[in-house]
Write a protein that holds these residues in place. Structure first.
Motif: not given
Length: 93
Positions: A20-26, A71-77
């Motif tokens: 995902n190259h860091g392209r997360t929701k967070a 990110r803590g909820m798991g929506l990040g890298q």
């Protein structure tokens, strides 16, 4: 006389790198929140409106907090696991 290199015993990493190259929701929340916050802050500075400046700063800081929570909820890298059983990185010699 050519030198023979020592044989290396490499092992593959436990998982493939993230695609995902860091392209997360967070990351998107952080990027858009900080951009909008700085835009509002700059607009408030041009108009000399303290309320708009405060709203922009609160939006920028709030987006950092929301992104960390996401990110803590798991929506990040996720953090990569690159250390093997012997404590070395998989690519080190």
């Amino acid at each position: 006389m050519p030198q023979t290199p020592e044989p290396q015993s490499y092992t593959l990493p436990p998982t493939a790198p993230f695609t995902n190259h860091g392209r997360t929701k967070a990351a998107w929340v952080l990027m858009w929140g900080v951009c909008l916050g700085f835009l509002l802050t700059a607009l408030g500075l041009m108009l000399s409106q303290m309320v708009v400046i405060i709203i922009g700063v609160v939006l920028a800081v709030g987006s950092v907090v929301v992104s960390l929570v996401m990110r803590g909820m798991g929506l990040g890298q996720p953090s990569p696991v690159t250390v093997g059983q012997d404590g070395r990185d998989w690519y080190s010699a």
